[in-house]
Motif scaffolding. Structure first.
Motif, PDB file in Angstrom:
ATOM      1  N   UNK A 174      58.069  36.452  37.264  1.00 41.94           N
ATOM      2  CA  UNK A 174      57.138  37.182  38.140  1.00 41.94           C
ATOM      3  C   UNK A 174      57.231  36.621  39.549  1.00 41.94           C
ATOM      4  N   UNK A 175      56.987  37.496  40.505  1.00 39.48           N
ATOM      5  CA  UNK A 175      56.893  37.115  41.909  1.00 39.48           C
ATOM      6  C   UNK A 175      55.448  37.314  42.343  1.00 39.48           C
ATOM      7  N   UNK A 176      54.862  36.286  42.952  1.00 38.68           N
ATOM      8  CA  UNK A 176      53.498  36.347  43.464  1.00 38.68           C
ATOM      9  C   UNK A 176      53.530  36.193  44.968  1.00 38.68           C
ATOM     10  N   UNK A 177      52.944  37.150  45.679  1.00 33.66           N
ATOM     11  CA  UNK A 177      52.860  37.122  47.143  1.00 33.66           C
ATOM     12  C   UNK A 177      51.395  37.288  47.517  1.00 33.66           C
ATOM     13  N   UNK A 178      50.863  36.293  48.235  1.00 31.02           N
ATOM     14  CA  UNK A 178      49.459  36.359  48.652  1.00 31.02           C
ATOM     15  C   UNK A 178      49.375  36.000  50.124  1.00 31.02           C
ATOM     16  N   UNK A 179      48.714  36.859  50.895  1.00 24.97           N
ATOM     17  CA  UNK A 179      48.668  36.649  52.335  1.00 24.97           C
ATOM     18  C   UNK A 179      47.338  37.119  52.906  1.00 24.97           C
ATOM     19  N   UNK A 180      46.842  36.375  53.885  1.00 26.60           N
ATOM     20  CA  UNK A 180      45.763  36.867  54.752  1.00 26.60           C
ATOM     21  C   UNK A 180      46.287  36.957  56.180  1.00 26.60           C
ATOM     22  N   UNK A 181      47.610  37.076  56.300  1.00 25.91           N
ATOM     23  CA  UNK A 181      48.264  37.144  57.605  1.00 25.91           C
ATOM     24  C   UNK A 181      49.091  38.415  57.757  1.00 25.91           C
ATOM     25  N   UNK A 182      48.759  39.456  56.999  1.00 24.66           N
ATOM     26  CA  UNK A 182      49.517  40.704  56.996  1.00 24.66           C
ATOM     27  C   UNK A 182      48.689  41.816  57.658  1.00 24.66           C
ATOM     28  N   UNK A 183      48.713  41.853  58.974  1.00 25.56           N
ATOM     29  CA  UNK A 183      47.930  42.854  59.713  1.00 25.56           C
ATOM     30  C   UNK A 183      48.524  44.251  59.505  1.00 25.56           C
ATOM     31  N   UNK A 184      47.718  45.261  59.314  1.00 26.11           N
ATOM     32  CA  UNK A 184      46.247  45.292  59.323  1.00 26.11           C
ATOM     33  C   UNK A 184      45.630  45.065  57.951  1.00 26.11           C
ATOM     34  N   UNK A 185      46.468  44.747  56.973  1.00 23.01           N
ATOM     35  CA  UNK A 185      46.017  44.591  55.597  1.00 23.01           C
ATOM     36  C   UNK A 185      46.318  45.837  54.782  1.00 23.01           C
ATOM     37  N   UNK A 186      46.971  45.652  53.657  1.00 19.62           N
ATOM     38  CA  UNK A 186      47.335  46.762  52.777  1.00 19.62           C
ATOM     39  C   UNK A 186      46.769  46.511  51.386  1.00 19.62           C
ATOM     40  N   UNK A 187      46.702  47.552  50.538  1.00 23.65           N
ATOM     41  CA  UNK A 187      46.129  47.379  49.203  1.00 23.65           C
ATOM     42  C   UNK A 187      46.964  46.461  48.314  1.00 23.65           C
ATOM     43  N   UNK A 188      46.288  45.835  47.358  1.00 24.42           N
ATOM     44  CA  UNK A 188      46.978  44.994  46.387  1.00 24.42           C
ATOM     45  C   UNK A 188      47.808  45.858  45.449  1.00 24.42           C
TER      46      UNK A 188
END
Length: 372
Positions: free
Chosen positions: A235-249
């Motif tokens: 599995x690949x896990x990608x977690x960000x609070x730096x992805x403007x403007x923000x997209x759905x999970x």
């Protein structure tokens, strides 16, 4: 059963308010006490509740003043375990917000306390409301029934955005002591928990973390990890609070006989050999990706978990998300941080058992590197 269940909410901030909104919609639940060290926070939340509950600065005061059957802990993450232990000592049922705590050693020790409380008939649950989303329930059932075959891979992505003001809004945000981490621990743990619900605990974790878009925080705002599971699934896990403007999970799970895609907590795609089923066959029209989402969807998620909690109390059964599940999710988050800090793969069982408890997380600070 029709008896009312008296609830005390510990932490009268934003999350505590969301819990209150969910509780007020459930006919079996009644808020009898609020607990917060900030009197104005208690007063503001109490004003939204009819009849108004009593307000206290400590959980001990609330437990002494009211008959409390269930305690919902909504404090900063680093304060969870202490209040949870006090709850169980008082003989009340427990619901604690995610993550279980910021400290894996504390959470590990508390899991044993919770197991003993379960043996005494208490219900001990950790918030993971997206486990109860209709789309997630449908996919988990398909996996459990083997309709996707042997699971081979998963892709989990949370491309969110938090501006600097979010982290500056409270001293505890973005700290290891109270937030327990950044994009993975605070926001991404819901997706981590869903991934574990579908694939089970990982065997090995490799990761990189970075602080790439925010200042004045200790933790990461970006993490990428690869996880290996028993049976060979990756599995690949990608977690960000730096992805403007923000997209759905987005959560994709693939197997030898089919695949499923959850997008923004709705079912975007489903296919398995021989069934002809599609997403619209598994969930109602409102839970297919692209359907309008209700404005109160965040409250509905918690309400679904409260319904599971009430049923668990009535039926004297385990809740849908136990403390043991919360411990596995926290250990997976910790494995991401340990692997990123050490710069090499780590075995999940060693992280869970405490082999790497002395590793202090380190995050690559891209901003400072650019300024140097």
């Amino acid at each position: 059963m029709t008896d009312l269940i008296n609830v005390a909410i510990v932490g009268s901030g934003i999350i505590g308010g969301n819990h209150a909104d969910a509780i007020l919609r459930h006919p079996r639940l009644r808020i009898v006490a609020l607990v917060d060290a900030v009197d104005t926070a208690n007063a503001a939340l109490a004003a939204r509740i009819d009849p108004p509950p009593s307000c206290h600065r400590t959980l001990g005061d609330a437990l002494a003043a009211e008959q409390v059957d269930l305690v919902a802990i909504c404090t900063p993450s680093g304060l969870h375990v202490e209040a949870a232990e006090q709850t169980l000592r008082a003989g009340a049922h427990l619901l604690v917000e995610k993550p279980l705590d910021v400290s894996l050693p504390k959470a590990r020790a508390f899991a044993k306390v919770a197991q003993e409380a379960e043996n005494r008939g208490l219900v001990c649950a950790v918030v993971s409301q997206h486990r109860f989303d209709p789309a997630m329930v449908a996919v988990q059932r398909a996996v459990r029934e083997g309709r996707l075959g042997r699971l081979t891979s998963a892709v989990v992505s949370m491309p969110w955005w938090r501006d600097q003001a979010y982290y500056d809004s409270a001293d505890w945000r973005g700290t290891w002591e109270f937030d327990g981490g950044g994009a993975v621990a605070n926001q991404g743990i819901h997706l981590v928990d869903q991934m574990l619900a579908l694939l089970g605990p990982p065997v090995e974790v490799t990761a990189r973390t970075a602080r790439i878009a925010h200042e004045r925080i200790e933790v990461e705002d970006l993490a990428v990890a690869t996880l290996r599971f028993a049976g060979g699934a990756l599995a690949v896990l990608h977690a960000s609070t730096s992805a403007h403007p923000g997209l759905p999970v987005r959560l994709q799970v693939h197997g030898t006989r089919g695949s499923a895609v959850l997008h923004d907590d709705q079912l975007e795609y489903f296919s398995c050999v021989g069934s002809g089923e599609t997403a619209t066959d598994l969930v109602g029209a409102g839970d297919v990706y692209g359907a309008p989402k209700p404005a109160d969807g965040f409250v509905l998620g918690h309400l679904r978990q409260y319904q599971d909690l009430v049923e668990a109390i009535d039926e004297r059964r385990l809740p849908g998300v136990r403390v043991a599940d919360g411990l596995l999710a926290l250990a997976t988050v910790r494995a991401v941080y340990v692997a990123a800090t050490l710069g090499r793969p780590v075995l999940f069982d060693q992280v869970l058992d405490g082999v790497h408890d002395d590793v202090r997380p380190a995050v690559t600070d891209v901003i400072k590197e650019e300024q140097a």
